[in-house]
Design an enzyme around this catalytic site. Structure first.
Site, PDB file in Angstrom:
ATOM      1  CG  LEU A  50      -1.961  -1.097   1.296  1.00  0.00           C
ATOM      2  CD1 LEU A  50      -2.575  -1.167   2.684  1.00  0.00           C
ATOM      3  CD2 LEU A  50      -3.037  -0.857   0.250  1.00  0.00           C
ATOM      4  N   GLY A  51       2.026   1.156   0.587  1.00  0.00           N
ATOM      5  CA  GLY A  51       2.891   2.339   0.647  1.00  0.00           C
ATOM      6  C   GLY A  51       3.953   2.166   1.700  1.00  0.00           C
ATOM      7  N   GLY A  53       6.438   4.389   4.673  1.00  0.00           N
ATOM      8  CA  GLY A  53       6.604   5.643   5.403  1.00  0.00           C
ATOM      9  C   GLY A  53       8.037   5.785   5.863  1.00  0.00           C
ATOM     10  CG  PHE A  55      10.039   3.602  11.391  1.00  0.00           C
ATOM     11  CD1 PHE A  55       9.921   2.621  12.358  1.00  0.00           C
ATOM     12  CD2 PHE A  55       9.318   4.790  11.552  1.00  0.00           C
ATOM     13  CE1 PHE A  55       9.089   2.818  13.457  1.00  0.00           C
ATOM     14  CE2 PHE A  55       8.494   4.981  12.647  1.00  0.00           C
ATOM     15  CZ  PHE A  55       8.380   3.991  13.614  1.00  0.00           C
ATOM     16  CB  ALA A  56       5.945   1.559   8.894  1.00  0.00           C
ATOM     17  CB  CYS A  58       1.172  -0.063   4.671  1.00  0.00           C
ATOM     18  SG  CYS A  58       0.929   0.516   6.319  1.00  0.00           S
ATOM     19  CE  LYS A  73       3.160   2.461  10.717  1.00  0.00           C
ATOM     20  NZ  LYS A  73       2.640   3.813  10.989  1.00  0.00           N
ATOM     21  CG  ASP A 166       3.909  13.939  11.526  1.00  0.00           C
ATOM     22  OD1 ASP A 166       4.128  15.018  10.926  1.00  0.00           O
ATOM     23  OD2 ASP A 166       4.365  12.847  11.152  1.00  0.00           O
TER      24      ASP A 166
END
Ligand code: ADP
Length: 323
Positions: A50-51, A53, A55-56, A58, A73, A166
């Site tokens: 899905l994408g 980030g 440091f994660a 998904c 995640k 954030d």
């Protein structure tokens, strides 16, 4: 509107997070199925990515038994930096306590080998960033609907002494019914009491509140940083770019310190005064003068004009036909 956009080369990428040594390799994928250890094991069939980030990463995850769809995640559990892991634990602890229709639901978390999996509510339609990029700016009825939902979620957090810290379009997701789901509690903090102040530098340049920038740190910052970010998000949805958008981080900071933003409007794009008042109230340089979430939801912006009731996923790409 015909917004003047910086060229691809010159455009800053302030929403990008710094790379860190523990981030998962781009090519890495979990096994085809992932089974949660423990007394009530659940097996997830891993789907498409899905994408990613800071440091994660998904992935889609469907339960083998019920075919229910979730977002998985994944974070490397044995990260070298202890700080990173502590941060992630805090994120999970805070997120797990949040239950609101406009906050991404946190279901469970478990570790297998070197990886920690977090099972989250699936947000099929991506983030507000995706939508605003594709549409260039959103209509007033859509913005009212999204802002009401964002404010609802943030009001809920603040009531529970949680500040997100954030908030930005990239962390505001959309579910299958185009409802807002606030996610990524990576920088969230729980205030011990209302007097508690956090002083760490956090956030993303375009959305950062002035009191975080002031080096003195004496006053620190509190829940009002989220109110500032809400103003930025509202402006960005209406105009297509954040108010202090510039080529460099320094320019962004200098503009925000002077509240140097304007409502560039053409004949097709009329921004009503109550929308400008709403944004101006959030973008107050004096944090204590910014409205509390309880007051913000009462603004005229939400009381006059059409609010989009039902939205289909087509509006991710094109203005709804009824508008
Ligand atoms: P990080 O905490 O490392 O910044 P994010 O929480 O932002 O990671 O997730 C990384 C990416 O994964 C997001 O930009 C988004 O594309 C996707 N994503 C995250 N959460 C969800 C979700 N609940 N549903 C669908 N996609 C998601």
């Amino acid at each position: 509107p015909t917004m003047q956009k910086p060229t691809e080369k010159a455009r800053p990428k302030p929403e990008e997070k710094p790379t860190n040594p523990d981030r998962i390799d781009d090519k890495w994928r979990p096994p085809i199925t992932v089974t949660e250890p423990g007394p009530t094991p659940q097996t997830y069939v891993v789907g498409k990515k899905l994408g990613k980030g800071g440091f994660a990463v998904c992935f889609e995850g469907r339960t083998q038994s019920t075919s229910e769809l979730f977002a998985l995640k994944v974070v490397r559990a044995k990260v070298e930096q202890k700080k990173m892991m502590e941060k992630f634990r805090t994120e999970m602890q805070i997120h797990a306590k949040m239950q609101h229709p406009n906050i991404v639901e946190f279901y469970r978390a478990f570790s297998i080998d070197a990886y920690t999996y977090v099972v989250l509510e699936m947000c099929d339609n991506g983030s507000l960033t995706d939508m605003v990029k594709a549409r260039s700016c959103l209509s007033l009825p859509e913005v009212r609907r999204f802002m009401i939902q964002i404010c609802g979620g943030v009001k809920y957090m603040h009531k529970r002494n949680v500040i997100h810290r954030d908030l930005k379009m990239g962390n505001v997701f959309l579910d299958a019914n185009m409802n807002i789901k606030i996610g990524d509690f990576g920088l969230a903090a729980v205030l011990a009491d209302d007097q508690d102040r956090r002083t760490t530098l956090c956030g993303t340049p375009n959305y950062i509140a002035p009191e975080i920038l002031s080096k003195s740190g004496a006053r620190g910052h509190d829940s009002k940083v989220d109110v500032w970010a809400i103003g930025i998000i509202c402006y960005a949805m209406l105009m297509g770019t954040p108010p202090f958008q510039s080529r460099t981080q320094q320019e962004i900071y200098s503009k925000l310190r002077n509240l140097d933003y304007e409502w560039k409007v053409d004949s097709k794009n009329h921004i009503p005064q109550d929308a400008k008042d709403f944004v101006a109230a959030c973008l107050n340089l004096v944090a204590t003068d910014r409205p509390e979430m309880d007051d913000l939801v009462e603004y005229d912006f939400f009381k006059t004009g059409v609010i989009a009731d039902v939205l289909g996923r087509e509006c991710m790409r094109a203005k709804p036909t009824w508008l």
